[in-house]
Write an enzyme that holds these catalytic residues in place. Structure first.
Site, PDB file in Angstrom:
ATOM      1  N   ALA A 157      20.983   0.144  -4.886  1.00  0.00           N
ATOM      2  CA  ALA A 157      20.423  -0.522  -6.064  1.00  0.00           C
ATOM      3  C   ALA A 157      19.548  -1.696  -5.645  1.00  0.00           C
ATOM      4  O   ALA A 157      19.861  -2.409  -4.687  1.00  0.00           O
ATOM      5  CB  ALA A 157      21.546  -1.018  -6.970  1.00  0.00           C
ATOM      6  N   LYS A 158      18.454  -1.886  -6.373  1.00  0.00           N
ATOM      7  CA  LYS A 158      17.641  -3.091  -6.166  1.00  0.00           C
ATOM      8  C   LYS A 158      18.176  -4.140  -7.140  1.00  0.00           C
ATOM      9  O   LYS A 158      17.627  -4.371  -8.224  1.00  0.00           O
ATOM     10  CB  LYS A 158      16.158  -2.809  -6.398  1.00  0.00           C
ATOM     11  CG  LYS A 158      15.241  -3.931  -5.882  1.00  0.00           C
ATOM     12  CD  LYS A 158      13.785  -3.487  -5.913  1.00  0.00           C
ATOM     13  CE  LYS A 158      12.854  -4.607  -5.468  1.00  0.00           C
ATOM     14  NZ  LYS A 158      13.010  -4.929  -4.035  1.00  0.00           N
ATOM     15  N   ALA A 159      19.298  -4.713  -6.747  1.00  0.00           N
ATOM     16  CA  ALA A 159      20.044  -5.623  -7.611  1.00  0.00           C
ATOM     17  C   ALA A 159      19.828  -7.070  -7.177  1.00  0.00           C
ATOM     18  O   ALA A 159      19.796  -7.374  -5.974  1.00  0.00           O
ATOM     19  CB  ALA A 159      21.526  -5.281  -7.558  1.00  0.00           C
ATOM     20  N   TYR A 163      20.283 -10.159  -3.144  1.00  0.00           N
ATOM     21  CA  TYR A 163      19.259 -10.993  -2.520  1.00  0.00           C
ATOM     22  C   TYR A 163      19.733 -12.414  -2.236  1.00  0.00           C
ATOM     23  O   TYR A 163      18.978 -13.232  -1.709  1.00  0.00           O
ATOM     24  CB  TYR A 163      17.996 -11.022  -3.393  1.00  0.00           C
ATOM     25  CG  TYR A 163      17.166  -9.767  -3.258  1.00  0.00           C
ATOM     26  CD1 TYR A 163      16.035  -9.732  -2.447  1.00  0.00           C
ATOM     27  CD2 TYR A 163      17.540  -8.599  -3.902  1.00  0.00           C
ATOM     28  CE1 TYR A 163      15.297  -8.571  -2.295  1.00  0.00           C
ATOM     29  CE2 TYR A 163      16.814  -7.431  -3.765  1.00  0.00           C
ATOM     30  CZ  TYR A 163      15.686  -7.420  -2.954  1.00  0.00           C
ATOM     31  OH  TYR A 163      14.963  -6.268  -2.801  1.00  0.00           O
TER      32      TYR A 163
END
Length: 289
Positions: A157-159, A163
């Site tokens: 997932a680009k959650a 980050y």
């Protein structure tokens, strides 16, 4: 001085309508602010066309699914929202950011099933992510943090929450005069930079970490296919840190980074060579085709 991102002219698409840039606000009790229930996409528009825009929309939906946060829009509707934002702001070449998050609602604990999933689309003009390093070769620090096991987080997932260590590591790198930081994974293998995938060149062959424990970037996938189409051998595999000494060239890939050569990682040095320059030129042609 660059204008602050919350104080600009323009339009932002938010929950189905275009609103004035400065009016795009959320409440302090937004679930995403407290519990990182947010996913996003970063995309680039070249000469009026978003590169792999539909694939980005599909990945946003998949990221939401992985976080148990169903996105209330189809990929086609997300595509249309992005086009509306570009048109409203008069952009032909821009960076596009789509973000979806758990908003404020009846729940304000870890569970948030009763809170709405909201979405916004923004765009702004953004040059090279690494500045002059795009041509001279970026200098990378080695992060003290590790990319975690897929058993602990949804690595596909680009959650937003994933980050957190990227921000910390990039701040530490910049304090040392570096552009970015390289992560190892929890087992000690080379993983990725804070916002880009990494490739190495040795004897005209390319080596890149196997993307089964961090985000398999769309630019990464594009570059691998481009290299294979040119007849270049690409090895997707586990890479040990001690192998870096034997690589001749290194470059980063990502929507924001595009193709950025790397000149140094810690004590390891690399040439900004023809292989890297060649794929960067090919990529530039592809995104504007």
């Amino acid at each position: 001085m660059t204008a602050a991102y919350d104080d600009r002219d323009g339009k932002i698409w938010m929950d189905g309508e275009l609103i004035d840039w400065r009016d795009a606000k959320v409440h302090i009790l937004t679930h995403a602010l407290h519990y990182a229930s947010s996913v996003f996409e970063g995309e680039r528009c070249y000469d009026g066309k978003i590169f792999k825009g539909h694939e980005h929309s599909l990945r946003l939906i998949e990221s939401g699914r992985l976080l148990d946060m169903p996105i209330p829009y189809s990929a086609d509707e997300i595509d249309a929202a992005k086009e509306a934002v570009l048109k409203a702001n008069g952009f032909e070449n821009a960076y596009v950011r789509v973000v979806a998050w758990r908003g404020s609602g009846e729940d304000m604990g870890v569970s948030a099933k009763r809170n709405p999933v909201r979405m916004a689309v923004c765009a702004w003009e953004w040059g090279s992510y690494y500045g002059d390093a795009k041509w001279q070769g970026a200098k990378l620090d080695v992060a003290k943090w590790k990319r975690p096991s897929p058993e602990t987080i949804p690595t596909a997932a680009k959650a937003a929450g994933l980050y957190m260590i990227c921000t910390m590591s990039k701040h530490a790198a910049e304090a040392k005069g570096c552009s970015d930081a390289l992560f190892m994974d929890w087992e000690g293998y080379v993983a990725e930079a804070t916002g880009a995938n990494i490739f190495f060149v040795k004897d005209d062959e390319v080596h890149t970490p196997l993307a089964d424990r961090f985000l398999n970037g769309l630019t990464r996938q594009t570059v691998i296919q481009m290299l294979k189409d040119k007849g270049v051998t690409v090895h997707e595999r586990r890479i040990k840190p001690e192998e870096l000494e034997g690589f001749q060239e290194c470059f980063l890939t990502g929507t924001a980074a595009e193709i950025t050569p790397v000149g140094q990682i810690g004590d390891w040095h690399f040439q900004v060579g023809q292989a890297t320059r060649g794929i960067a030129e090919d990529y530039e042609k592809l995104v504007r085709a």
